[in-house]
Design a protein around this motif. Structure first.
Motif, short mmCIF file in Angstrom:
data_model
loop_
_atom_site.label_atom_id
_atom_site.label_comp_id
_atom_site.label_asym_id
_atom_site.label_seq_id
_atom_site.Cartn_x
_atom_site.Cartn_y
_atom_site.Cartn_z
N ALA A 228 0.82 -1.22 0.00
CA ALA A 228 0.00 0.00 0.00
C ALA A 228 0.86 1.27 0.00
CB ALA A 228 -0.93 0.01 1.21
N THR A 229 2.05 1.21 0.58
CA THR A 229 2.91 2.40 0.63
C THR A 229 3.20 2.86 -0.80
OG1 THR A 229 3.97 1.42 2.58
CG2 THR A 229 5.07 3.32 1.59
N SER B 198 -2.39 3.46 10.58
CA SER B 198 -3.47 2.53 10.23
C SER B 198 -4.16 2.06 11.50
CB SER B 198 -2.90 1.31 9.50
OG SER B 198 -3.91 0.32 9.36
N TYR C 60 8.35 -8.02 4.88
CA TYR C 60 7.47 -7.82 3.75
C TYR C 60 8.17 -8.41 2.54
CZ TYR C 60 4.89 -4.46 6.61
OH TYR C 60 4.17 -3.86 7.59
#
Ligand SMILES: Cc1ncc(COP(=O)(O)O)c(C=O)c1O
Length: 371
Positions: free
Chosen positions: A98-99, A187, A311
């Motif tokens: 998403a970044t 978030s 990630y």
């Protein structure tokens, strides 16, 4: 598969239905379910206080704006920020998709950077080196795994270079302090330390920026007409009900996470954890296997213990970002630190519902594989 794990990697810790009920009853009585209702308004004000208390050196009043997610908050920040079309924005190659997606979907160009070998994040020193090799319009550092960034250092970077900084602190609510000159996005997804279900928060001292992002989240309406192309990215009252209940119990949530971390540290020491482990409880707990990530994964998985390799694969290996630019290097070179972290980092089970026995069991399996 997820429910078959003996020990799960991540279990959300949200308020119970009973804890949320008083807030839902307020929503029922008001019959107000969205569009900046009283619960969202109160939640934003309380989060502004909470974040201001965490940031004693920031004396400028802060504005907090809620969104449907951190992703929509990032997207609307880029829509509102006044960056030139196609702006080149430096993002770490090691982060959640998403970044970088928030950069690309708003018509900007993500430029990937390597990360610091010790802290695993994009630092001001890395951004300065990137800037010497090629132009950048903004930098989007990430508070990786929920460890806080040095905001004074990022504010100094922006002041010196004139390159805008916006921080993706998705997993760092409760750890990340803010600086008046640098907007931060958090978030509130269920899997984050401060979870409400779905939600995002922009924190900034810039009232005009906050107002613009808020309007864009509501179709850019102004006096009943759309002044720009907006979207619907508002937080619903029901999510704010969860948020208000979560504020009440957050000290206990943090205390429990601290206990779980302490149990891991007592079983495995600090050497293989992030250097900020003594001071901060992360969002996700990464263990540095020093090159044995696959062996540790195999050992834990066969013991029915769920792990996650956050990630990885890194973003440049995702089809969506293949061929994306790398800071100062063109498209062909690799990012050597991220490449080496691939075989090092493993995300261990880390949540409020782990028992001491669970943690000992995880630690035993790791010790047998790494010694
Ligand atoms: C670093 C980072 N940025 C952005 C996001 C997106 O957050 P959300 O799920 O609230 O859109 C996440 C979610 O995991 C994240 O880890």
């Amino acid at each position: 598969m997820a429910d078959e794990w003996k020990i799960k990697c991540l279990v959300p810790d949200l308020p119970s239905a009973q804890e949320v009920l008083p807030y839902l009853e307020r929503m029922d009585s008001a019959r107000w379910y969205s569009n900046f209702g009283p619960l969202v308004t109160e939640f934003e004000a309380r989060m502004a206080d909470f974040i201001a208390q965490m940031s004693p050196t920031c004396r400028t009043p802060l504005h907090t704006v809620t969104f449907s997610s951190a992703t929509t908050a990032l997207e609307l920040y880029f829509r509102a920020s006044g960056l030139p079309d196609g702006a080149r924005i430096l993002v770490p190659g090691l982060t959640f998709s998403a970044t970088a997606a928030s950069v690309a979907i708003t018509g900007n160009t993500p430029v990937f950077s390597d990360v610091d070998p010790d802290t695993w994040d994009l630092t001001p020193a890395i951004a300065r080196a990137a800037l010497e090799k090629g132009p950048l319009d903004a930098v989007l550092p990430v508070a990786i795994y929920g460890y806080p960034l040095d905001m004074d250092a990022w504010a100094a970077f922006e002041a010196e270079t004139g390159v805008k900084v916006i921080v993706d602190a998705a997993a760092a609510l409760g750890n990340q302090h803010v600086h008046a000159d640098v907007p931060v996005i958090f978030s509130l997804h269920a899997t984050k330390p401060f979870g409400v279900g779905e939600g995002g928060l922009l924190v900034t001292s810039d009232a005009a920026l906050a107002d613009k992002c808020r309007r864009l989240s509501n179709f850019a309406f102004d006096d009943g007409t759309s002044r720009a192309i907006g979207t619907n990215a508002k937080m619903a009252e029901a999510m704010a009900a969860y948020g208000l209940a979560q504020i009440e119990r957050f000290p206990a949530v943090q205390a429990r996470r601290r206990e779980v971390l302490a149990a891991y540290v007592s079983a495995l020491g600090t050497k293989h954890f992030h250097p900020k482990t003594a001071d901060y409880v992360p969002g996700t707990l990464l263990f540095d296997t020093e090159g044995k990530a696959d062996a540790v994964e195999a050992a834990l998985t066969s013991a029915n213990i769920q792990i996650r390799k956050w990630y990885f694969p890194p973003l440049r290996e995702h089809a969506a970002f293949r061929g994306a630019d790398i800071a100062g290097q063109g498209v062909s070179n690799e990012l050597p630190v991220i490449e080496s972290l691939k075989s090092r980092l493993v995300g261990l089970p880390f949540h409020a519902f782990l028992s001491d026995e669970d943690i000992s069991h995880v630690a035993d399996c790791i010790r047998k594989t790494t010694v």
